[in-house]
Motif scaffolding. Sequence first.
Motif, PDB file in Angstrom:
ATOM      1  N   GLN A  63       0.707  -1.173   0.005  1.00 23.50           N
ATOM      2  CA  GLN A  63      -0.213   0.014  -0.067  1.00 23.50           C
ATOM      3  C   GLN A  63       0.920   1.264  -0.092  1.00 23.50           C
ATOM      4  O   GLN A  63       1.779   1.134   0.612  1.00 23.50           O
ATOM      5  N   GLN A  64       0.322   2.425  -0.515  1.00 22.08           N
ATOM      6  CA  GLN A  64       1.171   3.560  -0.728  1.00 22.08           C
ATOM      7  C   GLN A  64       0.317   4.727   0.342  1.00 22.08           C
ATOM      8  O   GLN A  64       1.297   5.458   0.842  1.00 22.08           O
ATOM      9  N   SER A  65      -0.770   4.659   0.250  1.00 21.36           N
ATOM     10  CA  SER A  65      -1.365   5.716   1.246  1.00 21.36           C
ATOM     11  C   SER A  65      -2.887   5.309   1.383  1.00 21.36           C
ATOM     12  O   SER A  65      -3.299   4.137   0.897  1.00 21.36           O
ATOM     13  N   SER A 116      -0.022   9.998  -1.415  1.00 19.78           N
ATOM     14  CA  SER A 116      -1.167  10.684  -0.745  1.00 19.78           C
ATOM     15  C   SER A 116      -2.346  11.001  -1.334  1.00 19.78           C
ATOM     16  O   SER A 116      -2.292  11.521  -2.815  1.00 19.78           O
ATOM     17  N   SER A 176      -3.727  15.899   0.420  1.00 23.59           N
ATOM     18  CA  SER A 176      -4.424  15.265   1.569  1.00 23.59           C
ATOM     19  C   SER A 176      -5.545  16.264   2.030  1.00 23.59           C
ATOM     20  O   SER A 176      -5.532  17.519   1.979  1.00 23.59           O
ATOM     21  N   GLY A 227       4.390   9.686   3.714  1.00 20.00           N
ATOM     22  CA  GLY A 227       2.928  10.159   3.885  1.00 20.00           C
ATOM     23  C   GLY A 227       2.723  11.404   4.623  1.00 20.00           C
ATOM     24  O   GLY A 227       3.690  11.714   5.404  1.00 20.00           O
ATOM     25  N   THR A 229      -0.487  14.115   6.280  1.00 26.95           N
ATOM     26  CA  THR A 229      -1.885  14.957   6.467  1.00 26.95           C
ATOM     27  C   THR A 229      -1.946  16.016   7.227  1.00 26.95           C
ATOM     28  O   THR A 229      -0.807  16.370   7.779  1.00 26.95           O
ATOM     29  N   GLU A 284       3.467   3.560   5.430  1.00 26.36           N
ATOM     30  CA  GLU A 284       2.750   4.045   4.305  1.00 26.36           C
ATOM     31  C   GLU A 284       1.480   4.494   4.618  1.00 26.36           C
ATOM     32  O   GLU A 284       0.403   4.377   4.584  1.00 26.36           O
ATOM     33  N   GLY A 285       1.676   6.112   4.680  1.00 31.29           N
ATOM     34  CA  GLY A 285       0.289   6.753   4.633  1.00 31.29           C
ATOM     35  C   GLY A 285      -0.033   7.307   6.076  1.00 31.29           C
ATOM     36  O   GLY A 285      -0.063   6.617   7.071  1.00 31.29           O
TER      37      GLY A 285
END
Length: 321
Positions: A63-65, A116, A176, A227, A229, A284-285
């Motif tokens: 998974q990346q984000s 993201s 994000s 990542g 946010t 990841e994220g």
Amino acid sequence: MTQERLNRRSLLRAGGGIGLAALGLGYGAGAASAAVSASPRFDLTKPSYDLFRHKPLHDDTVQQSFAFDSVNKRLFVAQRRNGTDTKAGDLCITQLDFAGNYVSYMHLSGFGHGVSFGVEPRGSESWLWTEVDANSNGYGTRLGRFKFVKGGSLSHTSSAITKYSPVSGAVEYTCSIDPVYDNMAVRHHKDGAKYIAVYAMADAKAGDFSSPKAYFKQPSIPGTAQGYTTYGQYLYYLTGNAYSASNPVPGNAELTSVNLNTGAITQGPVLTKAGGTLEFREPEGLAIYRTNAGQSRLFLGFASGAAGDRRSNLFYKNVLV
């Protein structure tokens, strides 16, 4: 609202989502005032709690984000598509429920790396904001907005995507969305460095990127970026690498918070041991979610599992100061 701003919005709507930068109306670094409303921040030294561990996605890559639709209670996870070149920008978006159970997927071709992305609830629909039009390195050169369609497949050339170039001279974009304070953070590459712009979601949805709430050069943060946010006045970064001989347990996954109004680091880097017993464990994220009971949570993502069978893991922090 000034007449100039009204005229710009009308022009943007008439241009089918063309950003101000594409029209030659972008701004330069440092031109924007910092005007993000004051808020509490997450204490990065406090414990993390499990949402779920070791859940399969539609494809079996790392998974990346991930991002939440906080209105329709949906969770989306981005990963590179199976069997595609890492520089092709081909992504798979998996929809999960909040227990980590598989719901559906959507394939995106030529979009980007998936560092993201954000989700905009529109009635009962979920619309994704992602990077799009991948360059030769596999990173998106614009922002795109489109409806998530279960089992769908979308090419970066599709007319179903509204595209934006918010910052003049920027060559790569990700974003994000803060669903609590209703802002969008746009991380982009410009003049050889990474910058952060923050916009009110109402402006972003109108295609108006002329009045960022904050704009600054990303401060120096050690480690591999994995990542980011925002929550209110603060930006959160996740850095680190998978466990390895040179990065043994407890690993090097770290969290850092930055004040959006000053561009300065507020806390961190702080080592996180969330999911410390996972096999592989690559950070990841990051994403924000508020529960029905009103608790705000900073979510951290990690990939786990063996090559060819990577899994998704989500943890969260919930202590505000």
